[in-house]
Design a protein around this motif. Structure first.
Motif: not given
Length: 772
Positions: A427-431, A262-270, A698-707
């Motif tokens: 965008l895919a990282l939080p997903l 979550a910290l990594l995703a937050a830093a990337l988003a900011a 595309l982000a949702a497909a990558l995020g959920t698949g890798l998740g």
């Protein structure tokens, strides 16, 4: 430097909306992360939370006989003692409910909980002078299946039976009750203790210290004051924490992984929002260089400006949580309030924001460095195309009358640039992390709903050790009599010395050759022949063996050689268990008799109803216990996972708004061309919305698949490290994964609708400046 500051001030005035968005995004993300950390600390270490909330005692002294009253009263005057709980007159007793027995130490207390070592009532009420009853510590209540309002049979030291009503269930920062170990704790009124244990003379007193480091010295003073011959036992707070720590380690590891992600995703988003803002000012940067700004001045200007944004946002988010966090309704507010008193609070309040600022600073430095490389002469739009050239497939799609919005949206969403891949990845990282959290949630659900798939097929364990207990065929008929009982498996456990006799493991016999026990075998096969066994991951790691190897051990001075044919999920004893049939163990010792029986119930059967039925049929002569489920100690993870999903959703929304803002700005350059070829404002708006939708898809497909893949891998890694073994991960239902992806796409479409409409309605004169 003065020119840089003046330009930064002018830039802030010209782009107030963007500046406010960056600050608020940083503040919201930091605030969400701190709340998540508070929940992690609240749930991952429940013993510390209870100790803090209850002002727990650092040491408990238990006396053999009635100690001198003056001496007990003098404990509060000892150097370093901040408070005293008690002394309480105590008595030993045995509680029985639904065929389950537990030894407890009853403490005589008043109708008002003490200030020091205060039991935290979680169910029911504290003791009342009119109603009486008993308040049970939560671990004892769980073993007895006792709830407020239930009636318990109590036997004191004289063997007389009494009936007590459960007034409430409370948590205490003391060692938990474990069958066969130390007795549990129950709180009663003095009159009730006189009835149950009239000749009780022991005392218990708890001391809370100013400095826990002075514990040993304070204990020496207390023992000297009371008399060493009168002190029966000393229980220190480290013992209780160590016992609870084994249950909390898995939660701590799980939350640490989620927190870092979550910290990594937050830093990337900011940092993504900052990078997008800098890219949107390339024309202004060129003008600055044209009037004499050096690349170093441009870099310093953007770096100072956005570091100030980050620091302001972090300060606002941290201050908001520090001041208002405890006022949030529900468990989140309670966690934020308790967190302020937990060890490590200050370090985390400084470390998490500092880590986020450092990551944002690194990303800002890279973006500012790129800004310093912008040429001083603005390049024409043809030199910086906003999208890839129209492909042959796109031209054919337009020829087939596919809506232009879909074709242009697809073309703009995937312009075949590296920056697009970075946008999709952010965008895919939080997903991805949300999907990992859902995998953990689904695994907990399987533990609760289908324990047989997690190595706990038997719901009840029965022992016939009391006088008058049925035995032999009579016991078999009694256990199989309830219609809800599907199977009864005899069992025996012995301690075995490992090869080299350097340690002990648990050798367990369950089931027979004709009625094998339903082990959950995830590697190899079940043991169905003589001298065959299945083992837990912890045992395989301890002995450094694999499925297919033979293991020689020593049991009561006799050798026992077993062939490991499978690996089973073993939630008990850290997985250091090897299991075979009772028949195999009987070959070594023909006089071996079962110690207990595991009862497998039919689907939907209520274990408590079956326990009541067996207890009534046996006249209370059977000891019946519920088989421990690993989900019980992992239950606090549910609330934290739910909160984590909310935090990640906020981070994803921030990144999504950044992507949409960048897309609308880039598409603004194309308004002249799109209108020139005949597209209406509605079609232009639809193209911009479609671009956001395709990017989110595309982000949702990558995020959920890798998740799903990474979540299963992480859960199995945790299972292996705990000794339970890999193979426990369960993926969420496909419909749930699809709903996460659909929610991301619909959220992107909804968030892009208003900006796209405003951009499509801009006048042509307003867009002329966008060509350069």
């Amino acid at each position: 430097m003065r020119a840089t500051l003046r330009w930064a001030h002018a830039d802030l005035r010209a782009h107030r909306g963007q500046s406010v968005f960056v600050v608020l995004a940083s503040a919201g993300i930091i605030g969400s992360l701190l709340l998540a950390v508070a929940l992690f600390s609240y749930a991952a270490n429940p013993w510390q939370r209870i100790f803090t909330q209850s002002d727990g005692a650092h040491v408990w002294l238990h006396t053999r006989a009635a100690a001198d009253t003056d001496a007990l009263s003098g404990l509060s005057d000892l150097e370093g003692v901040a408070g005293v709980s008690g002394p309480y007159r105590t008595g030993k007793a045995t509680l029985e409910s639904r065929g389950v027995r537990a030894s407890v130490s009853l403490r005589a207390t008043g109708t008002r909980p003490p200030d020091v070592a205060r039991p935290l009532v979680t169910e029911g009420n504290w003791l009342d002078a009119g109603a009486g009853g008993v308040v049970l510590e939560s671990s004892v209540a769980r073993v007895l299946w006792a709830e407020p309002g239930d009636s318990l049979t109590v036997k004191g030291p004289d063997g007389a039976s009494h009936t007590l009503r459960v007034a409430g269930v409370a948590e205490a920062a003391e060692p938990h009750y474990r069958p066969g170990g130390e007795p549990g704790i129950g709180w009663v009124l003095p009159g009730t203790l006189d009835q149950v244990a009239p000749r009780s003379s022991s005392q218990s007193v708890g001391l809370r210290l100013n400095d826990p480091a002075d514990l040993d010295f304070t204990v020496q003073q207390a023992v000297t004051l009371l008399g060493a011959d009168r002190v029966a036992e000393v229980t220190k707070w480290q013992q209780a924490r160590a016992e609870a720590g084994s249950d909390d380690r898995l939660l701590g590891q799980l939350f640490a992984v989620f927190g870092l992600g979550a910290l990594l995703a937050a830093a990337l988003a900011a940092s993504g929002a900052i990078g997008a803002r800098i890219r949107g000012q390339l024309r202004d940067i060129s003008i600055l260089k044209a009037i004499g700004f050096t690349p170093g001045q441009v870099v310093r200007g953007f770096l100072l400006q956005h570091l100030a944004f980050a620091l302001l946002g972090v300060a606002l988010g941290t201050a908001a949580i520090a001041v208002l966090g405890s006022r949030i309704p529900g468990r989140i507010g309670e966690a934020a309030g308790v967190w302020q008193d937990l060890p490590g609070h200050t370090a985390l309040m400084i470390g998490v924001p500092s880590g986020a600022v450092l990551l944002i600073a690194a990303a800002t430095t890279l973006a500012a460095w790129r800004a310093g490389r912008v040429p001083p002469v603005p390049m024409a739009r043809s030199a910086l195309p906003s999208a890839s050239p129209m492909t042959g497939l796109g031209r054919r799609a337009l020829g087939l009358r596919v809506p232009p919005a879909l074709v242009l949206g697809w073309r703009a969403a995937f312009p075949r640039r590296a920056r697009t891949l970075l946008t999709v990845a952010r965008l895919a990282l939080p997903l991805l992390l949300i999907t990992v959290a859902l995998v953990a949630w689904s695994t907990l659900d399987v533990f609760r709903s289908r324990p047989a798939d997690m190595g706990v097929p038997a719901a009840l364990t029965v022992r016939a050790e009391q006088p008058g207990s049925p035995s032999g065929q009579q016991l078999d008929r009694a256990l199989t009599a309830p219609p809800a009982v599907a199977a009864v498996h005899p069992g025996v456990e012995v301690a075995a010395l490992v090869p080299g006799q350097t340690g002990t493991i648990t050798l367990r016999g369950l089931g027979t050759a004709t009625s094998p026990y339903p082990f959950t075998v995830v590697e190899g096969r079940a043991a169905d022949g003589p001298d065959e066994a299945v083992a837990g991951q912890g045992l395989l790691d301890l002995l450094d063996v694999r499925v297919g190897d033979w293991v020689r051990m020593t049991v009561e001075g006799r050798p026992q050689i077993l062939h490991i044919v499978g690996r089973s999920i073993e939630p008990e004893a850290g997985g250091r268990v090897i299991s075979t049939t009772v028949d195999t163990l009987a070959e070594r010792d023909p006089a071996l008799r079962p110690d207990f029986y595991h009862l497998v119930l039919r689907p939907g059967a209520d274990p408590r109803a079956v326990s009541d039925s067996l207890a009534a049929a046996a006249g209370g002569a059977l000891e019946i216990r519920e088989t421990p489920n690993p989900a019980d100690r992992l239950e606090p993870a549910r609330g934290v996972i739910a909160t984590l999903i909310g935090v990640l959703a906020l981070i994803g929304l921030t990144e999504l708004l950044t992507v949409i803002g960048t897309g609308v700005r880039d598409r603004g350059r194309d308004l002249l061309a799109l209108k020139a070829i005949g597209l209406t404002p509605r079609q232009i708006s639809a193209a911009i919305v479609t671009t956001a939708g395709f990017t989110a898809l595309l982000a949702a497909a990558l995020g959920t698949g890798l998740g799903v893949l990474s979540g299963s891998w992480l859960v199995d890694i945790q299972g292996r490290s705990s000794g339970m073994g890999a193979g426990i991960a369960h993926t969420p239902p496909a419909l749930l994964i699809a709903s996460v992806a659909a929610g991301a796409v619909l959220g992107a479409v909804a968030a892009a609708a208003l900006p796209a409409t405003r951009a499509a309605r801009r006048r042509l004169a307003d867009s002329l400046a966008e060509t350069l």
